[in-house]
Design a protein around this motif. Sequence first.
Motif, PDB file in Angstrom:
ATOM      1  N   UNK A 159       0.856  -1.180   0.000  1.00 22.79           N
ATOM      2  CA  UNK A 159       0.000   0.000   0.000  1.00 22.79           C
ATOM      3  C   UNK A 159       0.892   1.230   0.000  1.00 22.79           C
ATOM      4  N   UNK A 160       0.611   2.139  -0.921  1.00 17.59           N
ATOM      5  CA  UNK A 160       1.361   3.374  -1.036  1.00 17.59           C
ATOM      6  C   UNK A 160       0.353   4.511  -1.130  1.00 17.59           C
ATOM      7  N   UNK A 161       0.507   5.530  -0.299  1.00 15.44           N
ATOM      8  CA  UNK A 161      -0.458   6.629  -0.284  1.00 15.44           C
ATOM      9  C   UNK A 161       0.251   7.973  -0.385  1.00 15.44           C
ATOM     10  N   UNK A 162      -0.418   8.911  -1.036  1.00 13.95           N
ATOM     11  CA  UNK A 162       0.060  10.292  -1.135  1.00 13.95           C
ATOM     12  C   UNK A 162      -1.148  11.196  -0.903  1.00 13.95           C
ATOM     13  N   UNK A 163      -1.004  12.130   0.020  1.00 15.80           N
ATOM     14  CA  UNK A 163      -2.059  13.106   0.294  1.00 15.80           C
ATOM     15  C   UNK A 163      -1.525  14.477  -0.069  1.00 15.80           C
ATOM     16  N   UNK A 164      -2.240  15.142  -0.986  1.00 20.39           N
ATOM     17  CA  UNK A 164      -1.864  16.495  -1.424  1.00 20.39           C
ATOM     18  C   UNK A 164      -3.099  17.379  -1.300  1.00 20.39           C
ATOM     19  N   UNK A 218      -6.528  18.439  -0.758  1.00 16.54           N
ATOM     20  CA  UNK A 218      -7.795  17.707  -0.730  1.00 16.54           C
ATOM     21  C   UNK A 218      -7.739  16.378  -1.484  1.00 16.54           C
ATOM     22  N   UNK A 219      -6.702  16.198  -2.290  1.00 13.30           N
ATOM     23  CA  UNK A 219      -6.600  14.978  -3.096  1.00 13.30           C
ATOM     24  C   UNK A 219      -5.813  13.903  -2.368  1.00 13.30           C
ATOM     25  N   UNK A 220      -6.272  12.675  -2.517  1.00  9.44           N
ATOM     26  CA  UNK A 220      -5.605  11.523  -1.911  1.00  9.44           C
ATOM     27  C   UNK A 220      -5.390  10.482  -2.994  1.00  9.44           C
ATOM     28  N   UNK A 221      -4.185   9.971  -3.080  1.00  4.37           N
ATOM     29  CA  UNK A 221      -3.844   8.944  -4.052  1.00  4.37           C
ATOM     30  C   UNK A 221      -3.447   7.695  -3.275  1.00  4.37           C
ATOM     31  N   UNK A 222      -4.095   6.596  -3.591  1.00  5.11           N
ATOM     32  CA  UNK A 222      -3.840   5.339  -2.900  1.00  5.11           C
ATOM     33  C   UNK A 222      -3.556   4.267  -3.948  1.00  5.11           C
ATOM     34  N   UNK A 223      -2.418   3.621  -3.817  1.00  8.25           N
ATOM     35  CA  UNK A 223      -2.008   2.577  -4.755  1.00  8.25           C
ATOM     36  C   UNK A 223      -1.861   1.271  -3.995  1.00  8.25           C
ATOM     37  N   UNK A 232       3.079  -2.270 -13.869  1.00  8.68           N
ATOM     38  CA  UNK A 232       1.850  -1.568 -14.245  1.00  8.68           C
ATOM     39  C   UNK A 232       1.593  -0.392 -13.301  1.00  8.68           C
ATOM     40  N   UNK A 233       1.908  -0.561 -12.033  1.00  5.17           N
ATOM     41  CA  UNK A 233       1.740   0.526 -11.070  1.00  5.17           C
ATOM     42  C   UNK A 233       2.690   1.670 -11.399  1.00  5.17           C
ATOM     43  N   UNK A 234       3.914   1.355 -11.783  1.00  7.23           N
ATOM     44  CA  UNK A 234       4.873   2.392 -12.189  1.00  7.23           C
ATOM     45  C   UNK A 234       4.358   3.144 -13.423  1.00  7.23           C
ATOM     46  N   UNK A 238       2.331  15.508  -9.696  1.00  2.29           N
ATOM     47  CA  UNK A 238       3.465  15.990 -10.494  1.00  2.29           C
ATOM     48  C   UNK A 238       4.428  14.861 -10.856  1.00  2.29           C
ATOM     49  N   UNK A 239       5.358  15.201 -11.731  1.00  2.00           N
ATOM     50  CA  UNK A 239       6.415  14.242 -12.068  1.00  2.00           C
ATOM     51  C   UNK A 239       7.289  13.979 -10.846  1.00  2.00           C
ATOM     52  N   UNK A 240       7.446  14.966 -10.006  1.00  2.00           N
ATOM     53  CA  UNK A 240       8.191  14.761  -8.756  1.00  2.00           C
ATOM     54  C   UNK A 240       7.474  13.722  -7.882  1.00  2.00           C
ATOM     55  N   UNK A 241       6.158  13.845  -7.765  1.00  2.00           N
ATOM     56  CA  UNK A 241       5.369  12.858  -7.006  1.00  2.00           C
ATOM     57  C   UNK A 241       5.584  11.457  -7.584  1.00  2.00           C
ATOM     58  N   UNK A 242       5.523  11.367  -8.918  1.00  3.82           N
ATOM     59  CA  UNK A 242       5.710  10.074  -9.580  1.00  3.82           C
ATOM     60  C   UNK A 242       7.101   9.518  -9.303  1.00  3.82           C
ATOM     61  N   UNK A 243       8.110  10.371  -9.333  1.00  5.50           N
ATOM     62  CA  UNK A 243       9.483   9.916  -9.090  1.00  5.50           C
ATOM     63  C   UNK A 243       9.658   9.414  -7.662  1.00  5.50           C
ATOM     64  N   UNK A 244       9.115  10.145  -6.701  1.00  3.25           N
ATOM     65  CA  UNK A 244       9.262   9.737  -5.297  1.00  3.25           C
ATOM     66  C   UNK A 244       8.518   8.430  -5.013  1.00  3.25           C
ATOM     67  N   UNK A 245       7.315   8.306  -5.545  1.00  2.00           N
ATOM     68  CA  UNK A 245       6.552   7.083  -5.327  1.00  2.00           C
ATOM     69  C   UNK A 245       7.169   5.904  -6.088  1.00  2.00           C
TER      70      UNK A 245
END
Length: 80
Positions: free
Chosen positions: A7-12, A14-19, A28-30, A45-52
């Motif tokens: 489980x990987x989560x990012x909260x920015x 009001x938006x929440x991303x849960x993988x 496929x997740x990448x 952002x691309x930064x978010x994608x890189x960190x995750x």
Amino acid sequence: MDAEINVLALVKGEEKFLFLFDDQNRDETLRQLARFAANPEIDFSWYDAAMLSRKIRDAVPDEACDYYEAELDSLSSDEF
């Protein structure tokens, strides 16, 4: 159920991303992270994608990377 789910989560704001992903759908997740980063309608952002992506790669290493790391570990400094 023997499969391990990551489980990987990012909260920015009001938006929440849960993988949720396992070893078999790591790639496929990448790719999904890249699709989110390329979508201007969401705040991902691309930064978010890189960190995750780094977190996913750390959680589920690629088998090829494991092989090469093991090979490098077995070499001595005399072989360079």
